[in-house]
Design a protein around this motif. Structure first.
Motif, PDB file in Angstrom:
ATOM      1  N   ILE A 282      35.612  31.819  13.215  1.00 17.82           N
ATOM      2  CA  ILE A 282      36.669  32.889  12.975  1.00 17.82           C
ATOM      3  C   ILE A 282      36.424  34.371  13.122  1.00 17.82           C
ATOM      4  N   PRO A 283      35.115  34.523  13.105  1.00 16.57           N
ATOM      5  CA  PRO A 283      35.581  36.499  13.179  1.00 16.57           C
ATOM      6  C   PRO A 283      36.283  36.371  15.027  1.00 16.57           C
ATOM      7  N   ILE A 284      35.546  36.122  15.487  1.00 15.25           N
ATOM      8  CA  ILE A 284      35.952  35.167  16.828  1.00 15.25           C
ATOM      9  C   ILE A 284      36.622  35.316  17.153  1.00 15.25           C
ATOM     10  N   LEU A 285      37.682  34.240  17.100  1.00 13.43           N
ATOM     11  CA  LEU A 285      39.297  33.646  16.842  1.00 13.43           C
ATOM     12  C   LEU A 285      40.176  35.017  16.538  1.00 13.43           C
ATOM     13  N   ILE A 286      39.438  35.467  15.392  1.00 10.03           N
ATOM     14  CA  ILE A 286      40.792  37.121  14.915  1.00 10.03           C
ATOM     15  C   ILE A 286      40.856  37.566  15.632  1.00 10.03           C
TER      16      ILE A 286
END
Length: 105
Positions: free
Chosen positions: A7-11
């Motif tokens: 999730i943090p990478i995709l955000i």
């Protein structure tokens, strides 16, 4: 390893795209909002706080804890939120796109 760690990478990738769109068309803002931001907040709350998501569009609450406490989740990129229903528990998260960080308020 859970896919939730992505999730943090995709955000970060999402905001890189937003930044590029705003470079290409500087007269427009491409701010993610609405359902996208709400769903990001709920996913982050589920992962970070060990909550269970209720069905989408569940009236008044978004999650339930292991202790059976219902909570409404809000993610903001600004300094305020709006709520439609009174709630027993409210978890507000702030997304700072320039610092690439999410934090609870």
């Amino acid at each position: 390893m859970s896919a939730m760690v992505e999730i943090p990478i995709l955000i970060a990738q999402l905001y890189q795209i937003v930044d590029r769109l705003e470079q290409i068309v500087p007269s427009r803002k491409f701010t993610p909002d609405g359902h996208l931001v709400g769903s990001i907040g709920e996913a982050v709350a589920e992962y970070s706080y060990g909550l269970t998501l209720l069905p989408a569009s569940f009236k008044q609450y978004d999650t339930i804890s292991a202790e059976s406490r219902h909570a409404q989740i809000k993610l903001t990129q600004g300094s305020s939120i709006a709520i439609s229903y009174a709630c027993e528990h409210l978890l507000v998260l702030h997304l700072d796109r320039h610092k690439g960080s999410l934090r609870g308020l």
